[in-house]
Design a protein around this motif. Structure first.
Motif, short mmCIF file in Angstrom:
data_model
loop_
_atom_site.label_atom_id
_atom_site.label_comp_id
_atom_site.label_asym_id
_atom_site.label_seq_id
_atom_site.Cartn_x
_atom_site.Cartn_y
_atom_site.Cartn_z
N GLY A 152 43.72 33.81 30.90
CA GLY A 152 44.57 34.89 31.37
C GLY A 152 45.15 34.61 32.75
O GLY A 152 46.32 34.93 33.01
N LEU A 153 44.35 34.01 33.62
CA LEU A 153 44.86 33.62 34.94
C LEU A 153 46.01 32.62 34.80
O LEU A 153 47.01 32.71 35.51
N ALA A 154 45.83 31.66 33.91
CA ALA A 154 46.86 30.64 33.71
C ALA A 154 48.16 31.29 33.21
O ALA A 154 49.25 30.97 33.69
N ARG A 155 48.04 32.18 32.24
CA ARG A 155 49.24 32.86 31.73
C ARG A 155 49.91 33.69 32.82
O ARG A 155 51.14 33.67 32.97
N GLY A 156 49.08 34.42 33.58
CA GLY A 156 49.63 35.24 34.64
C GLY A 156 50.30 34.43 35.72
O GLY A 156 51.37 34.79 36.22
N ALA A 157 49.66 33.31 36.12
CA ALA A 157 50.23 32.46 37.16
C ALA A 157 51.56 31.86 36.71
O ALA A 157 52.52 31.78 37.49
N ALA A 158 51.62 31.43 35.46
CA ALA A 158 52.87 30.88 34.93
C ALA A 158 53.97 31.94 34.93
O ALA A 158 55.13 31.65 35.23
N ALA A 213 48.37 36.31 39.94
CA ALA A 213 47.80 36.53 38.61
C ALA A 213 46.49 37.31 38.70
O ALA A 213 46.18 38.11 37.81
N THR A 214 45.74 37.10 39.77
CA THR A 214 44.49 37.82 39.95
C THR A 214 44.72 39.32 40.09
O THR A 214 43.96 40.13 39.57
N THR A 215 45.81 39.69 40.77
CA THR A 215 46.11 41.12 40.90
C THR A 215 46.44 41.75 39.56
O THR A 215 46.30 42.96 39.38
N ILE A 216 46.88 40.93 38.62
CA ILE A 216 47.19 41.43 37.28
C ILE A 216 45.92 41.49 36.43
O ILE A 216 45.68 42.47 35.71
N GLN A 217 45.09 40.46 36.52
CA GLN A 217 43.90 40.37 35.68
C GLN A 217 42.80 41.32 36.10
O GLN A 217 42.11 41.90 35.25
N LEU A 218 42.59 41.46 37.41
CA LEU A 218 41.52 42.32 37.91
C LEU A 218 42.12 43.63 38.39
O LEU A 218 42.73 43.70 39.44
N PHE A 219 41.93 44.69 37.61
CA PHE A 219 42.55 45.96 37.93
C PHE A 219 41.69 46.80 38.86
O PHE A 219 42.18 47.76 39.46
#
Length: 241
Positions: A152-158, A213-219
């Motif tokens: 998920g981090l990889a997807r978000g970072a991309a 991406a972390t701000t997206i993954q960790l709510f």
């Protein structure tokens, strides 16, 4: 703070499963650090659940309890469909070792099972560092959560790279240990602020992209701010070495 125990090689391989983009070494360290922060929070919650039963070895049911009690660590939904520990909750969980072979499953594995077991050495090292023992089934569960989370981090970072910054999810103020804390978060009624445009090219995932991406993954605000601060420090320490 060092990003161990998760190997940069393993984390980078997980990113390569998702995106063709190059991932900088500090960004890999940041991703490893964020994953460590998440798994540490889960392990501590599971240890508390086990202690209530007078048990010293963590078992999968303690994982379920930890997630039930702390919604901030409930971030691996994609894993739950393959997790034996959650079979009692939905009644039809599939085995991660034997995913369905019908239809598109033959062509593409779910990211929940790509690179199966690759995070288990890091999970075992993290448990040892906290002087916690766990049954093998618990280690496999934590491995699955780590794998889905890094994916998920990889997807978000991309996505952050493609969009030129975190535009939908607002900005997060990062602090280093010893620095003044962040300003109070805005109330739910206030609109989210847009983050400034990212730096760098559109072919490389950098530290800022992983933090976005972390701000997206960790709510959850508590674990998110801690993960961001520790990740920033890990990336800075690596870059200064």
């Amino acid at each position: 703070m060092d990003a161990a125990p998760f190997s940069p090689t393993v984390v980078k391989a997980a990113f390569r499963d998702v995106t063709w983009m190059h991932v900088s070494r500090p960004a890999v360290r940041a991703a490893a650090s964020v994953t460590r922060t998440l798994l540490t929070e889960i392990i501590e919650g599971a240890r508390a659940a086990a202690a209530e039963e007078g048990i010293t070895r963590l078992q999968p049911r303690h994982l379920v309890t930890a997630i039930d009690r702390n919604v901030e660590v409930d971030v691996a939904n994609e894993w739950y469909a393959y997790s034996p520990a959650f079979r009692a909750l939905d009644g039809h969980a599939r085995s991660a070792a034997a995913p369905s072979r019908s239809g598109s499953a033959r062509r593409r594995k779910s990211s929940a099972v790509v690179g199966a077991h690759r995070f288990e050495p890091g999970v075992s090292a993290l448990l040892r560092s906290h002087q916690v023992r766990a049954v093998p089934a618990m280690v496999r569960e934590l491995n699955g959560i780590a794998g889905v989370f890094v994916t998920g981090l990889a997807r978000g970072a991309a996505m952050v790279v493609r969009e030129g910054g975190v535009q939908r999810f607002g900005s997060v103020i990062l602090t280093m240990p010893g620095e003044p804390g962040p300003a109070p978060s805005p109330s739910p009624e206030e609109p989210l602020r847009a983050a400034s445009a990212r730096e760098g090219d559109r072919r490389t995932i950098g530290t800022g992209d992983v933090l976005g991406a972390t701000t997206i993954q960790l709510f959850g605000s508590n674990i998110r701010q801690r993960a961001l601060t520790e990740a920033r420090q890990a990336a800075h320490t690596y870059a200064s070495a």
